[in-house]
Design a protein around this motif. Structure first.
Motif, PDB file in Angstrom:
ATOM      1  N   GLU A  45       0.828  -1.206   0.000  1.00  0.00           N
ATOM      2  CA  GLU A  45       0.000   0.000   0.000  1.00  0.00           C
ATOM      3  C   GLU A  45       0.866   1.261   0.000  1.00  0.00           C
ATOM      4  N   MET A  46       1.966   1.211   0.738  1.00  0.00           N
ATOM      5  CA  MET A  46       2.889   2.341   0.750  1.00  0.00           C
ATOM      6  C   MET A  46       3.506   2.544  -0.629  1.00  0.00           C
ATOM      7  N   ARG A  47       3.883   1.436  -1.277  1.00  0.00           N
ATOM      8  CA  ARG A  47       4.484   1.544  -2.611  1.00  0.00           C
ATOM      9  C   ARG A  47       3.497   2.180  -3.576  1.00  0.00           C
ATOM     10  N   ARG A  48       2.239   1.771  -3.502  1.00  0.00           N
ATOM     11  CA  ARG A  48       1.231   2.362  -4.379  1.00  0.00           C
ATOM     12  C   ARG A  48       1.001   3.835  -4.058  1.00  0.00           C
ATOM     13  N   THR A  49       1.087   4.180  -2.774  1.00  0.00           N
ATOM     14  CA  THR A  49       0.901   5.578  -2.368  1.00  0.00           C
ATOM     15  C   THR A  49       1.939   6.477  -3.011  1.00  0.00           C
ATOM     16  N   VAL A  50       3.188   6.025  -3.012  1.00  0.00           N
ATOM     17  CA  VAL A  50       4.260   6.865  -3.574  1.00  0.00           C
ATOM     18  C   VAL A  50       4.460   6.602  -5.057  1.00  0.00           C
ATOM     19  N   THR A  51       3.721   5.634  -5.624  1.00  0.00           N
ATOM     20  CA  THR A  51       3.711   5.274  -7.060  1.00  0.00           C
ATOM     21  C   THR A  51       5.066   4.806  -7.567  1.00  0.00           C
ATOM     22  N   ALA A  52       5.925   4.302  -6.687  1.00  0.00           N
ATOM     23  CA  ALA A  52       7.224   3.787  -7.119  1.00  0.00           C
ATOM     24  C   ALA A  52       7.069   2.370  -7.661  1.00  0.00           C
ATOM     25  N   ASP A  53       8.002   1.964  -8.515  1.00  0.00           N
ATOM     26  CA  ASP A  53       8.012   0.583  -9.008  1.00  0.00           C
ATOM     27  C   ASP A  53       8.466  -0.376  -7.913  1.00  0.00           C
ATOM     28  N   ALA A  54       9.277   0.108  -6.983  1.00  0.00           N
ATOM     29  CA  ALA A  54       9.718  -0.693  -5.844  1.00  0.00           C
ATOM     30  C   ALA A  54      10.013   0.260  -4.689  1.00  0.00           C
ATOM     31  N   LEU A  55       9.874  -0.258  -3.475  1.00  0.00           N
ATOM     32  CA  LEU A  55      10.074   0.558  -2.281  1.00  0.00           C
ATOM     33  C   LEU A  55      10.850  -0.252  -1.254  1.00  0.00           C
ATOM     34  N   VAL A  56      11.974   0.301  -0.797  1.00  0.00           N
ATOM     35  CA  VAL A  56      12.840  -0.395   0.152  1.00  0.00           C
ATOM     36  C   VAL A  56      13.067   0.506   1.366  1.00  0.00           C
ATOM     37  N   PHE A  57      12.926  -0.077   2.561  1.00  0.00           N
ATOM     38  CA  PHE A  57      13.174   0.649   3.796  1.00  0.00           C
ATOM     39  C   PHE A  57      14.358   0.055   4.546  1.00  0.00           C
ATOM     40  N   GLN A  58      15.087   0.914   5.234  1.00  0.00           N
ATOM     41  CA  GLN A  58      16.079   0.457   6.200  1.00  0.00           C
ATOM     42  C   GLN A  58      15.372  -0.265   7.345  1.00  0.00           C
ATOM     43  N   THR A  59      16.025  -1.245   7.943  1.00  0.00           N
ATOM     44  CA  THR A  59      15.448  -1.881   9.123  1.00  0.00           C
ATOM     45  C   THR A  59      15.832  -1.085  10.364  1.00  0.00           C
ATOM     46  N   LEU A  60      15.028  -1.222  11.414  1.00  0.00           N
ATOM     47  CA  LEU A  60      15.325  -0.500  12.652  1.00  0.00           C
ATOM     48  C   LEU A  60      16.635  -0.975  13.283  1.00  0.00           C
ATOM     49  N   PRO A  61      16.926  -2.281  13.332  1.00  0.00           N
ATOM     50  CA  PRO A  61      18.230  -2.704  13.858  1.00  0.00           C
ATOM     51  C   PRO A  61      19.397  -2.116  13.060  1.00  0.00           C
ATOM     52  N   ALA A  62      19.243  -2.010  11.739  1.00  0.00           N
ATOM     53  CA  ALA A  62      20.314  -1.445  10.920  1.00  0.00           C
ATOM     54  C   ALA A  62      20.481   0.042  11.221  1.00  0.00           C
ATOM     55  N   LEU A  63      19.382   0.748  11.422  1.00  0.00           N
ATOM     56  CA  LEU A  63      19.458   2.167  11.782  1.00  0.00           C
ATOM     57  C   LEU A  63      20.230   2.353  13.080  1.00  0.00           C
ATOM     58  N   LYS A  64      19.897   1.564  14.079  1.00  0.00           N
ATOM     59  CA  LYS A  64      20.579   1.665  15.369  1.00  0.00           C
ATOM     60  C   LYS A  64      22.051   1.306  15.238  1.00  0.00           C
ATOM     61  N   ALA A  65      22.342   0.302  14.438  1.00  0.00           N
ATOM     62  CA  ALA A  65      23.736  -0.125  14.254  1.00  0.00           C
ATOM     63  C   ALA A  65      24.549   0.948  13.545  1.00  0.00           C
ATOM     64  N   ALA A  66      23.947   1.631  12.579  1.00  0.00           N
ATOM     65  CA  ALA A  66      24.660   2.677  11.851  1.00  0.00           C
ATOM     66  C   ALA A  66      25.059   3.817  12.769  1.00  0.00           C
ATOM     67  N   ILE A  67      24.146   4.222  13.643  1.00  0.00           N
ATOM     68  CA  ILE A  67      24.442   5.319  14.563  1.00  0.00           C
ATOM     69  C   ILE A  67      25.454   4.880  15.611  1.00  0.00           C
ATOM     70  N   ALA A  68      25.317   3.663  16.099  1.00  0.00           N
ATOM     71  CA  ALA A  68      26.274   3.142  17.086  1.00  0.00           C
ATOM     72  C   ALA A  68      27.666   3.010  16.487  1.00  0.00           C
ATOM     73  N   SER A  69      27.751   2.773  15.178  1.00  0.00           N
ATOM     74  CA  SER A  69      29.067   2.661  14.545  1.00  0.00           C
ATOM     75  C   SER A  69      29.821   3.988  14.585  1.00  0.00           C
ATOM     76  N   ALA A  70      29.068   5.102  14.623  1.00  0.00           N
ATOM     77  CA  ALA A  70      29.694   6.418  14.701  1.00  0.00           C
ATOM     78  C   ALA A  70      30.106   6.761  16.121  1.00  0.00           C
ATOM     79  N   SER A  71      29.459   6.139  17.106  1.00  0.00           N
ATOM     80  CA  SER A  71      29.821   6.310  18.516  1.00  0.00           C
ATOM     81  C   SER A  71      29.312   5.099  19.276  1.00  0.00           C
ATOM     82  N   PRO A  72      30.201   4.173  19.633  1.00  0.00           N
ATOM     83  CA  PRO A  72      29.770   2.957  20.326  1.00  0.00           C
ATOM     84  C   PRO A  72      29.025   3.230  21.620  1.00  0.00           C
TER      85      PRO A  72
END
Length: 471
Positions: A428-455
């Motif tokens: 439904e989100m993909r149709r809302t934005v009319t993209a051919d494909a829609l990819v989101f970051q995962t929440l664990p990956a988001l947290k890991a990315a920020i922690a990589s900048a400061s453990p």
């Protein structure tokens, strides 16, 4: 989201505050204000508009004094008049001006309580006015009719922190006494301290982001700790007190908003020890893994950032996937973030913020990288802009997880513009934005990315993604 700055100098402070606000302009383009203290006499000017629009030479000349505070704001509350801009002022006790960045979850309850029990009248819908009146009420109680003291001020802030819920970083002036700054006990909103000069000539600045210190020649000293208050007296003496942790307890770990690293802060800032730029590079690297798992990366011709914010992540994503990187959207500076603008005809279309370079799109299969997908209508316009420029296929990737909840500490999505991800399936989100494909970051990956900048940043405020309200 707002930008705040407080300055104590040995020369007129007005130009320093103005220039610092320019460096924080990305945090809010709706209104700006400066208040200075000149021998216990406050001068203030504030209005709706960009910093460069609000202040003229005549305004700057009226802002006398060697100490002051400044503010630039977004439209979280949709200011419709100059009175809604910050700083705010109360005349008792002692005379106080205050500016804040944040959002009070019990602001309405405090407003009613102050009105009934404290006989305090508030003239705007701003949480900053509530916070100021709580501070004034508690300072009156702490001083008990005596003359001003730093101990009474710290006691007042401690009482404020016990009453106020939500996120806030604030700077305030006590007339003729000095500059106060404090941060919420969870450390959600950023605040840092810098100095310039040495010895008896030391000057101080407190600001939302370290970029303001760098740009004004102040050396970074440290972040203000969660639950800490800093006071710089009229004589230039600095004192600080941790008001949440006891004398034997460790300083609480900061829980900064993840949105600072995703979208809000400038990439050249460092927040709670983490480089925003480094975090965004890592977001791109981890998003590449998610794209590889969900899409046929070999079928993508070009990776392209939607705007300046998503550029570091898009560059790293393209490198990891070995796909050509291009910049095909030219961004107009400071038209206002779309999710910050008030309702009505003032809302800008994406085409007024971005312009496409047709040669970079024609016949190509595009992977567009967004910092976060908040407003489905805006994302849909971006996708359509790419298609109109000639793209044959448009996939959209977000460096942040889906925004599933309407409010995040310090940013309040207007009710009229519900985030695209709320209440919908991925399709439904993909149709809302009319993209051919829609990819989101995962929440664990988001947290890991920020922690990589400061453990040390193992705890983050992520309520707009997971709905978890901090204690």
């Amino acid at each position: 989201m707002c930008g705040i700055v407080g300055v104590v100098t040995h020369a007129p402070a007005n130009q320093t505050i103005y220039d610092a606000l320019l460096l924080l302009q990305h945090r809010g383009q709706q209104a700006a204000g400066i208040a200075t203290d000149n021998d216990s006499v406050f001068a203030m000017h504030k209005a709706n508009g960009l910093v460069t629009d609000v202040f003229r030479t005549r305004n700057m000349r009226s802002l006398r004094g060697n100490a002051g505070i400044g503010h630039c704001s977004c439209a979280a509350y949709g200011p419709s008049c100059d009175e809604e801009a910050q700083p705010f002022y109360v005349n008792a006790p002692f005379g106080i001006t205050l500016a804040q960045n944040g959002w009070l979850s019990n602001g309405d309850a405090l407003r009613a309580e102050l009105s009934v029990a404290g006989r305090r009248h508030m003239n705007t819908a701003s949480d900053a006015e509530v916070l100021l009146n709580v501070l004034a009420h508690e300072l009156h109680a702490a001083s008990q009719g005596a003359s001003f003291s730093a101990d009474a001020l710290f006691a007042a802030v401690a009482a404020l922190q016990a009453r106020v819920q939500g996120s806030y970083a604030a700077v305030a002036q006590i007339a003729g006494q000095g500059l106060l700054a404090f941060r919420d006990p969870l450390g959600v909103r950023p605040l840092c301290l810098g100095a310039r000069g040495s010895g008896g000539r030391t000057e101080y600045m407190l600001a939302s982001e370290s970029v303001a210190l760098d740009g004004m020649g102040f050396r970074f000293l440290r972040d203000v700790a969660p639950g800490e208050a800093v006071f710089i007296g009229a004589a230039g003496t600095l004192s600080a007190r941790q008001l949440v942790a006891g004398s034997q307890a460790p300083v609480p770990a900061a829980r900064p908003s993840a949105f600072e690293f995703v979208s809000l802060a400038r990439p050249d800032s460092v927040i709670d020890g983490a480089s925003v730029y480094a975090a965004r590079l890592k977001l791109g690297e981890l998003l590449a893994e998610q794209v590889r798992s969900e899409l046929d990366a070999s079928a993508i011709d070009v990776v392209m950032p939607v705007d300046d914010i998503s550029r570091p992540a898009a560059i790293q994503l393209a490198l990891k996937l070995a796909i050509d990187y291009r910049e095909g959207f030219i961004q107009h500076r400071y038209p206002g973030r779309s999710f910050e603008l008030p309702a009505g005809p003032a809302r800008r279309a994406v085409s007024q913020r971005l312009n496409a370079i047709g040669a970079e799109f024609k016949g190509k299969r595009m992977l567009l990288v967004e910092d976060a997908i908040v407003d489905g209508a805006s994302s849909r316009e971006v996708v359509q802009l790419a298609r109109n420029a000639g793209a044959s296929y448009v996939a959209l990737a977000s460096t942040a997880p889906p925004v599933l909840h309407p409010k995040v500490y310090g940013v309040d999505w207007p009710a009229r513009r519900k985030p695209a991800a709320m209440g919908g399936t991925r399709e439904e989100m993909r149709r809302t934005v009319t993209a051919d494909a829609l990819v989101f970051q995962t929440l664990p990956a988001l947290k890991a990315a920020i922690a990589s900048a400061s453990p040390a940043l193992q705890l983050l405020e992520t309520s707009c993604f997971d709905g978890e309200v901090l204690p």
